[in-house]
Each structure stands twice: as C-alpha cells, then as structure tokens.
Write an enzyme that holds these catalytic residues in place. Structure first.
Site, PDB file in Angstrom:
ATOM      1  N   CYS A 160      32.683  68.428  62.578  1.00 23.83           N
ATOM      2  CA  CYS A 160      31.309  67.860  62.602  1.00 23.83           C
ATOM      3  C   CYS A 160      30.617  68.043  61.404  1.00 23.83           C
ATOM      4  O   CYS A 160      30.978  68.799  60.337  1.00 23.83           O
ATOM      5  CB  CYS A 160      30.543  68.487  63.692  1.00 23.83           C
ATOM      6  SG  CYS A 160      29.030  67.555  64.264  1.00 23.83           S
ATOM      7  N   CYS A 178      24.825  64.830  63.096  1.00 20.63           N
ATOM      8  CA  CYS A 178      26.093  64.978  62.762  1.00 20.63           C
ATOM      9  C   CYS A 178      26.997  64.017  62.297  1.00 20.63           C
ATOM     10  O   CYS A 178      28.238  63.859  62.304  1.00 20.63           O
ATOM     11  CB  CYS A 178      26.644  64.900  64.536  1.00 20.63           C
ATOM     12  SG  CYS A 178      26.082  66.142  65.272  1.00 20.63           S
ATOM     13  N   LYS A 184      30.630  64.660  75.509  1.00 17.81           N
ATOM     14  CA  LYS A 184      29.681  65.637  75.186  1.00 17.81           C
ATOM     15  C   LYS A 184      28.228  65.410  75.522  1.00 17.81           C
ATOM     16  O   LYS A 184      27.880  64.174  74.874  1.00 17.81           O
ATOM     17  CB  LYS A 184      30.015  65.905  73.817  1.00 17.81           C
ATOM     18  CG  LYS A 184      29.007  67.133  73.211  1.00 17.81           C
ATOM     19  CD  LYS A 184      29.102  67.267  71.566  1.00 17.81           C
ATOM     20  CE  LYS A 184      28.180  68.290  70.933  1.00 17.81           C
ATOM     21  NZ  LYS A 184      28.616  68.508  69.594  1.00 17.81           N
ATOM     22  N   LYS A 207      31.805  68.801  77.581  1.00 20.81           N
ATOM     23  CA  LYS A 207      31.071  69.889  77.334  1.00 20.81           C
ATOM     24  C   LYS A 207      29.765  69.492  77.371  1.00 20.81           C
ATOM     25  O   LYS A 207      29.118  68.308  77.373  1.00 20.81           O
ATOM     26  CB  LYS A 207      31.300  69.748  75.702  1.00 20.81           C
ATOM     27  CG  LYS A 207      30.384  70.911  75.208  1.00 20.81           C
ATOM     28  CD  LYS A 207      30.446  70.698  73.664  1.00 20.81           C
ATOM     29  CE  LYS A 207      29.435  72.044  72.838  1.00 20.81           C
ATOM     30  NZ  LYS A 207      29.684  71.701  71.306  1.00 20.81           N
TER      31      LYS A 207
END
Length: 328
Positions: free
Chosen positions: A121, A131, A198, A251
C-alpha cells in the site's frame, strides 16, 4: 424422547467435542503482522495495541527467534517510515534501504524457512496518507496508482518476499500486479494475496497509530467497501479471482463472518484469509481487562468463528499467544 432428538452423546467427551468442528486451529493457520520502522535499533511500544511494538531490523533476530522456535510459520510486514521524505507517489515504499526491503533480506538470512508476506500500500509512504496517487482535486487517480502498486510489488518480490498482499483497494490492481510479476518472471515464485473485501471500518484505529498511516484529509470511503455492501464484496471477490489472486482475504474478520462464508462459497478452490484487525484485537483485550471474559477463551472463540465461517488463514496479533496456547 425420539431417537433423532439425542445430540449430546456425540459431544459428551472432550475428544468427541473436538471432532464436531470441520477444521481445527493450527499454528500454521496464523500469520503474524509486524511493524518495521526505519530506526534499525527500534523497539517501540504501541500503546493502543497491547503487547505489540515497532521493530527495527537489528531487533528481528531476538524478536522473531523465540517465536520461530515455538512454531511461527509466517509473518506479514508493514513498513513504518519515520525518518524519510514522503511524497505524492509514495517513493519510500520500495526504497532498497527502507524498512520493508531491509527486513525481507534480514529475515530470509536469519530464518530461511519463515514465510514472508508484504503488505503493499502507499498510505504509509505518501505525503497525504492516502492509498494511491491523487488528482489535483484530491480524488484518487487510479491508473498511475495501480502502476505504482505493481512496481512496489515487483520490488518486494525481487527482494525475496514469498507473498505480496495489496491492501489499497484500487480497481484493477490485482490484474496489474499479476501481469507485472509475470513480466518480471516472478509470478511462479511469489504468491499474490488480495485484500479483496476490505471494508471502511472503525476498527483500524490502533493500526493507524502503529503505522502512522492516517490520511491527512478526507477518508478512504471512496475506495474501501461500505460496511453494508454484501453484494459489492461478492463482486470484488469474484473480480480478484479472475484477475489472478492466489489467496482471497476479508478484512476485518469478526463483523464480516457472513462475507467470509460467502467467499468460501465463491472461491472454494482458493485459500481464504481473514484479518483479525487491530481494533478487534484491542477490543478482546479491553473486555478481558474489564473482567467481561477470559482473554484466552475469547481469543479462541473469535478465531474459531472465523475458521467455522471458512477461513484457512488468519492474520492476527494474537499469533504469539496461539503459539503457546496450541501447545497444550
């Protein structure tokens, strides 16, 4: 009582109770997230993450050695540059003298059997803390972001990483990274683990303290998934499978067990990872400190729920504890 009503005979003994689970927790299922800083001698306590530290490369032998002896099989590295010049494209991310590449080489030398994954990242390395690369108006500029992430991934693989794990959530980055690995003749030597689903979660606070990766303006909701977006998560998982991901990840973990279960059904032939993130870890510790429950019992209950949902790999700050707990 009807014959079909009797279930307790099947789990009345500790051993037969263990047989009721389709899979059991093992040491090899745990991957330990560690923070590597650019002070080579650092060992800095992270107050919001109980028992965790930022480590310098000169500390890795004494830190990891005892864990490897206990059965640690894998780590994932997060760079924490504190003494470098950050810029708009995250130039320090793959600096050969930076913390991640130095740590890869050190660990390969010290512990040849330890599997090394690297988070990919740019947020820790950009001047703005986002990011990816940005347009002039502050929005994400996807194409150069993806190109840069692929470049970083290849350089980690060249340094010796066994796995690259892009966590940025830029559209198309899995395909670009896979192609870049192919072009560098590294695709068969380096696993591509995608943070496929995510979510934009409130549970990342301690991690951002640890990594110094909070954005300087705005938030990441334009590229991390909305917490209610089950369908979008399913689409992202299927996209990353097609684009060449070797491992799929969800996540955070505990609030998204349904997504882990969906991923297990959508990608039955892929290993399935989940990340028990910093906020989950801190909550379990906080509850135990308040006397709500026993720490070990709740650590097992939470991680076993992830395995029950379908996870085959768990990224967790509890990894050192489980190396002890799974001995008994």
């Amino acid at each position: 009582m009807d014959i079909s009503s009797i279930l307790q005979g099947g789990y009345q003994h500790p051993l037969s109770r263990s047989w009721q689970g389709r899979r059991q927790l093992t040491k090899s299922m745990f991957m330990y997230p560690i923070f590597i800083t650019d002070d080579p001698d650092a060992s800095v306590v992270i107050s919001s993450l109980p028992g965790q530290r930022r480590w310098g490369v000169n500390q890795l032998e004494s830190f990891l050695g005892p864990l490897v002896k206990k059965g640690l099989k894998s780590v994932i590295l997060f760079g924490v540059p504190l003494n470098c010049e950050k810029d708009g494209r995250g130039t320090p991310a793959d600096d050969p003298s930076g913390p991640v590449i130095q740590a890869i080489k050190k660990i390969r030398l010290l512990f040849p059997s330890l599997y090394i994954a690297c988070d990919v990242c740019l947020c820790e390395y950009t001047s703005h803390g986002h990011c990816g690369l940005l347009h002039a108006d502050g929005t994400i500029n996807t194409k150069p972001s993806v190109t840069r992430l692929a470049e970083v991934s290849v350089n980690y693989a060249k340094a010796g990483a066994h796995c690259v794990a892009p966590s940025d959530m830029m559209d198309g980055r899995i395909k670009a990274i896979k192609q870049a690995l192919i072009d560098a003749d590294l695709a068969s030597k380096c696993t591509l683990m995608s943070y496929s689903a995510k979510f934009a979660s409130a549970l990342y606070g301690p991690f951002r303290d640890a990594a110094g990766s909070a954005p300087s303006f705005g938030d990441r909701k334009c590229y991390q998934l909305p917490p209610t977006a089950k369908g979008l998560a399913r689409r992202a998982i299927q996209r990353d499978m097609v684009e060449g991901a070797d491992i799929i990840m969800v996540k955070p973990a505990l609030p998204y067990l349904d997504i882990i279960s969906d991923a297990a059904q959508l990608a039955p032939d892929h290993p399935l990872a989940c990340y028990q993130v910093s906020g989950e870890f801190a909550m379990v510790h906080a509850g135990a400190a308040a006397g709500v429950y026993d720490l070990k019992t709740m650590a097992f209950e939470t991680t076993e729920s992830m395995v029950r949902a379908g996870a085959t790999l768990i990224l967790s700050y509890f990894t050192p504890d489980f190396l002890d707990w799974l001995e008994t």
